[in-house]
Design a protein around this motif. Structure first.
Motif, mmCIF file in Angstrom:
data_model
loop_
_atom_site.group_PDB
_atom_site.id
_atom_site.type_symbol
_atom_site.label_atom_id
_atom_site.label_comp_id
_atom_site.label_asym_id
_atom_site.label_seq_id
_atom_site.Cartn_x
_atom_site.Cartn_y
_atom_site.Cartn_z
ATOM 1 N N ASP A 115 -40.967 14.401 -12.976
ATOM 2 C CA ASP A 115 -40.369 14.712 -14.276
ATOM 3 C C ASP A 115 -41.406 14.682 -15.404
ATOM 4 O OD1 ASP A 115 -37.987 14.888 -12.927
ATOM 5 O OD2 ASP A 115 -37.285 12.884 -13.498
ATOM 6 N N THR A 116 -42.339 13.728 -15.326
ATOM 7 C CA THR A 116 -43.363 13.606 -16.369
ATOM 8 C C THR A 116 -44.289 14.812 -16.379
ATOM 9 O OG1 THR A 116 -43.301 11.192 -16.193
ATOM 10 C CG2 THR A 116 -45.235 12.166 -17.250
ATOM 11 N N ARG B 55 -43.633 17.796 -15.217
ATOM 12 C CA ARG B 55 -42.844 18.951 -15.661
ATOM 13 C C ARG B 55 -42.731 18.965 -17.184
ATOM 14 N NH1 ARG B 55 -41.862 23.608 -13.841
ATOM 15 N NH2 ARG B 55 -41.238 22.750 -11.813
ATOM 16 N N GLU B 56 -42.482 17.822 -17.758
ATOM 17 C CA GLU B 56 -42.334 17.739 -19.212
ATOM 18 C C GLU B 56 -43.642 18.051 -19.936
ATOM 19 O OE1 GLU B 56 -41.100 14.407 -22.628
ATOM 20 O OE2 GLU B 56 -40.750 14.026 -20.491
ATOM 21 N N ASP B 57 -44.742 17.550 -19.410
ATOM 22 C CA ASP B 57 -46.025 17.700 -20.093
ATOM 23 C C ASP B 57 -46.674 19.068 -19.886
ATOM 24 O OD1 ASP B 57 -45.754 15.167 -21.019
ATOM 25 O OD2 ASP B 57 -47.235 14.258 -19.679
ATOM 26 N N GLY C 175 -45.049 21.974 -18.180
ATOM 27 C CA GLY C 175 -44.168 23.102 -17.895
ATOM 28 C C GLY C 175 -44.341 24.265 -18.855
ATOM 29 N N ASP C 176 -44.501 23.990 -20.142
ATOM 30 C CA ASP C 176 -44.652 25.074 -21.116
ATOM 31 C C ASP C 176 -45.993 25.779 -20.979
ATOM 32 O OD1 ASP C 176 -42.169 24.494 -22.121
ATOM 33 O OD2 ASP C 176 -42.928 23.214 -23.745
#
Length: 252
Positions: free
Chosen positions: A7-8, A10-12, A14-15
């Motif tokens: 999750d970390t 992906r959050e950091d 992903g964009d």
């Protein structure tokens, strides 16, 4: 913890990397990250293994994931391992890293008899100075065959248990001995001025990296010279003598 890492990341990231994929299910030790973008021309992707860890209560080493066992964790000391490998790379003028890369190809084309960490651990025992790559391979296969014949490879850091093999020990030993014979014979052919024969033998050990070559005429000429000089056909085939002389064609 591996899901938290998923999750970390992906959050950091992903964009920034729209093709990013992160795998946790089925992974034994590390979260596999595929960026979906190349960093080297000719490569389709860039990947990374991200491993979670927690300190061992003794202060020596870490607990790292092992989803294939009931306890879910193994004790290891990857920090010490990394320090040892970097020192070996420096001591051998990068030969250590290049040989490990070649040996990873070897295990990949010979039924994966052992894991890459086992290869590195064995290399740490026998490669401690610069030498031609062909000689480093000879040193490795000679040492590895002897060590595997005696038993499992111990953890170089002295923290984890012995490194397991991927198949019965006798089968691994047989593959190591076969590879050693190929390298010995390649060196002998090269010393005797038979580069095509040497290349053909090296192809048996590293088929993905060394193209095959036809050494039929070289071998016929060698046998003819041997007979004319009063020797036997076995002389020079790697059956009569060993060889550790550095060679020309694979010295870099």
């Amino acid at each position: 913890m591996m899901e938290i890492v998923h999750d970390t990341i992906r959050e950091d990231l992903g964009d920034e990397f729209p093709k990013l994929t992160i795998e946790v299910i089925g992974r034994r030790r590390a979260v596999l990250v595929r960026f979906g973008d190349p960093v080297t021309p000719g490569q389709a992707d860039f990947t990374a293994d991200v491993m979670t860890a927690i300190p061992h209560p003794s202060g020596r080493g870490l607990y790292i994931p092992n989803t294939k066992i009931a306890d879910q964790w193994d004790r290891a000391d990857p920090v010490t391992h990394t320090r040892m490998v970097l020192q070996a790379i420096d001591d051998t003028n990068v030969v250590f890293a290049r040989v490990v890369r070649l040996l990873k190809h070897w295990i990949g084309t010979h039924s994966k008899p052992m894991c890459s960490w086992n290869i590195k651990a064995l290399c740490l025992d026998c490669l401690d100075e610069p030498m031609p790559l062909i000689n480093a391979l000879q040193v490795f296969f000679t040492h590895a065959a002897d060590e595997v014949d005696m038993g499992p490879t111990p953890d170089p850091a002295g923290v984890a248990g012995p490194i397991p093999l991927n198949m019965p020990r006798a089968d691994v030993h047989k593959r190591l001995c076969t590879a050693r014979k190929h390298i010995d014979l390649a060196i002998e052919h090269e010393k005797g001025g038979r580069p095509l024969s040497a290349q053909h033998v090296l192809h048996q050990a590293l088929p993905e990296l060394v193209p095959d070559a036809d050494g039929t005429q070289e071998e016929a000429d060698r046998l003819a010279r041997t007979v004319r000089s009063g020797g036997t056909a076995a002389t020079g085939l790697g059956l009569a003598t060993g060889l550790v002389t550095p060679t020309r064609a694979w010295g870099d």
